[in-house]
Design an enzyme around this catalytic site. Structure first.
Site, PDB file in Angstrom:
ATOM      1  N   GLU A 259      -2.753  87.410 -30.184  1.00 23.56           N
ATOM      2  CA  GLU A 259      -3.712  86.539 -31.012  1.00 23.56           C
ATOM      3  C   GLU A 259      -3.003  84.666 -30.187  1.00 23.56           C
ATOM      4  O   GLU A 259      -4.069  84.205 -29.746  1.00 23.56           O
ATOM      5  CB  GLU A 259      -2.885  85.869 -32.677  1.00 23.56           C
TER       6      GLU A 259
ATOM      7  N   CYS B  44     -28.650  88.387 -34.713  1.00 24.56           N
ATOM      8  CA  CYS B  44     -28.778  88.509 -36.134  1.00 24.56           C
ATOM      9  C   CYS B  44     -28.814  89.503 -36.815  1.00 24.56           C
ATOM     10  O   CYS B  44     -29.236  90.820 -37.978  1.00 24.56           O
ATOM     11  CB  CYS B  44     -29.198  88.151 -37.031  1.00 24.56           C
TER      12      CYS B  44
ATOM     13  N   CYS C 173     -26.491  85.694 -45.742  1.00 24.17           N
ATOM     14  CA  CYS C 173     -26.036  84.585 -44.763  1.00 24.17           C
ATOM     15  C   CYS C 173     -27.555  83.834 -45.212  1.00 24.17           C
ATOM     16  O   CYS C 173     -28.571  84.639 -45.117  1.00 24.17           O
ATOM     17  CB  CYS C 173     -26.108  85.122 -43.330  1.00 24.17           C
TER      18      CYS C 173
ATOM     19  N   CYS D 106     -21.959  87.602 -34.464  1.00 27.73           N
ATOM     20  CA  CYS D 106     -22.064  86.389 -34.666  1.00 27.73           C
ATOM     21  C   CYS D 106     -21.318  85.654 -33.300  1.00 27.73           C
ATOM     22  O   CYS D 106     -20.545  85.129 -34.223  1.00 27.73           O
ATOM     23  CB  CYS D 106     -21.726  85.827 -36.350  1.00 27.73           C
TER      24      CYS D 106
ATOM     25  N   CYS E 235     -26.728  92.349 -37.529  1.00 24.41           N
ATOM     26  CA  CYS E 235     -25.596  92.205 -38.322  1.00 24.41           C
ATOM     27  C   CYS E 235     -25.159  92.270 -40.072  1.00 24.41           C
ATOM     28  O   CYS E 235     -26.490  92.183 -40.945  1.00 24.41           O
ATOM     29  CB  CYS E 235     -25.760  90.447 -38.617  1.00 24.41           C
TER      30      CYS E 235
HETATM   31 FE1  SF4 Z   1     -24.298  85.154 -38.270  1.00 20.47          FE
HETATM   32 FE2  SF4 Z   1     -25.734  84.691 -40.707  1.00 20.47          FE
HETATM   33 FE3  SF4 Z   1     -26.819  86.127 -38.311  1.00 20.47          FE
HETATM   34 FE4  SF4 Z   1     -24.610  88.061 -39.275  1.00 20.47          FE
HETATM   35  S1  SF4 Z   1     -26.289  86.740 -40.659  1.00 20.47           S
HETATM   36  S2  SF4 Z   1     -25.259  87.282 -37.265  1.00 20.47           S
HETATM   37  S3  SF4 Z   1     -24.085  86.135 -39.906  1.00 20.47           S
HETATM   38  S4  SF4 Z   1     -26.180  83.855 -39.051  1.00 20.47           S
END
Ligand code: SF4
Length: 354
Positions: free
Chosen positions: A42, A203, A212, A197, A206
């Site tokens: 970390e 996206c 989102c 992200c 994602c």
């Molecule tokens: Fe990031 Fe939202 Fe795109 Fe997902 S949808 S990668 S959380 S900006």
């Protein structure tokens, strides 16, 4: 500005399902529940990319396999293994914290988050990550990756450094942290921030896209807001690359506080390098020259390093200024290779013949 309601239970469910299939399960620190190993990872991962950390992590753990070994180590040995990673306060704090864990906690990292954050270099998010990853205790993390994800999912406005923005992000982080599989969730949200992200969000890949607000509004990459930055002031400092007739290079241990604290570097000298050399060696160098300046960025300022190289002749007397117990030491080629030099000096010295 209103934000879309992201259902926390749905958010964590989707994220965990994605993590099971796409998370970075092969990283060495993920194979362990050992708090020492998690803690080292970390700290190394702060401000540093995974790809860079991997080799450093392996070497560090080979040299210091547990907290007792790190606590016993010489500061020089710790800094040498950190050389090139930057942000050297992390290494000094790691060393001091290991000593405190041994002296105060008998070598066991405490379960209590307040006791963990009392150790040098361990902030609230790092302490939460250590506890969540080692024992699955429910603690929210809010590191850079998490802040980026949540800023976009909720379209959080405001200077990210402002305390109101930070407090809001912590509340969101708390609300999104599930009661079960906290360890996997912690890894998952860090992985999402690091691999999907990212600064330029991907996206299409994602798992929480449907929740989102940034994606829905088409402006996800406008979050988090850029920091309100002031121009960094520039400082200048002269450093001396002094070699003796055998080709050894003179290094000086810097004071424990301040930039590159405790590390061996070429001596920082004023403009009067001849006076500096004469005072310590009773002679003038056989030759000397200015080298091109090098710019190095720190968090709050830029440093213009003005190097000067010089070579001493066959005979000089150091009058006790140089030696194993002194802050000045000659380093031959082999010693230089193992010395914990900050990155700009490593480059300068390599360019000037090692
Ligand atoms: Fe990031 Fe939202 Fe795109 Fe997902 S949808 S990668 S959380 S900006």
């Amino acid at each position: 500005m209103p934000t879309a309601p992201a259902d926390p239970a749905d958010f964590s469910r989707r994220l965990l399902a994605w993590y099971d299939d796409h998370g970075r399960h092969d990283l060495p620190w993920k194979r362990s529940r050992d708090r020492y190993r998690i803690w080292v990872s970390e700290i190394m991962l702060q401000q540093t990319r995974v790809e860079t950390v991997l080799d450093y992590y392996a070497r560090f753990l080979a040299a210091f396999p547990d907290v007792h070994a790190l606590a016993r180590a010489e500061a020089d040995a710790v800094l040498a293994l950190w050389a090139g990673l930057g942000y050297y306060a992390r290494a000094r704090n790691l060393h001091r914290a290991a000593q405190q864990v041994v002296a105060v906690h008998g070598g066991d990292f405490p379960d209590d988050i307040d006791a963990l954050t009392a150790l040098p270099g361990i902030g609230r998010s790092t302490a939460a990550a250590i506890l969540a990853l080692s024992s699955g205790a429910r603690h929210a993390i809010c590191d850079g990756n998490v802040r980026r994800v949540l800023s976009r999912v909720h379209r959080v406005e405001g200077d990210p450094a402002a305390s109101a923005t930070q407090a809001r992000l912590w509340r969101l982080a708390e609300a999104h942290t599930p009661d079960r599989r906290v360890d996997d969730y912690t890894q998952a949200i860090m992985d999402l921030g690091a691999t999907v992200c990212m600064r330029r969000p991907r996206c299409a890949l994602c798992p929480v896209r449907s929740l989102c607000a940034g994606f829905a509004a088409g402006d996800a990459d406008a979050f988090p807001w850029p920091r309100t930055r002031r121009a960094r002031p520039r400082r200048q400092a002269g450093f001396l690359l002094l070699r003796d007739a055998r080709g050894r290079l003179l290094l000086e241990r810097r004071p424990p506080a301040g930039i590159w604290g405790g590390l061996w570097c070429p001596p920082e000298v004023g403009d009067d390098i001849l006076g500096w050399i004469r005072q310590r060696f009773g002679t003038a160098p056989a030759c000397w020259q200015d080298e091109p300046p090098v710019l190095h960025g720190f968090t709050h300022f830029e440093l213009e390093i003005r190097p000067r190289s010089a070579v001493l002749g066959d005979t000089y007397a150091d009058g006790g200024a140089v030696g194993d117990q002194a802050a000045l030491r000659w380093h031959d080629h082999e010693q230089l290779a193992g010395a914990g030099l900050p990155a700009p000096f490593r480059k300068l010295i390599d360019q000037s013949g090692g």
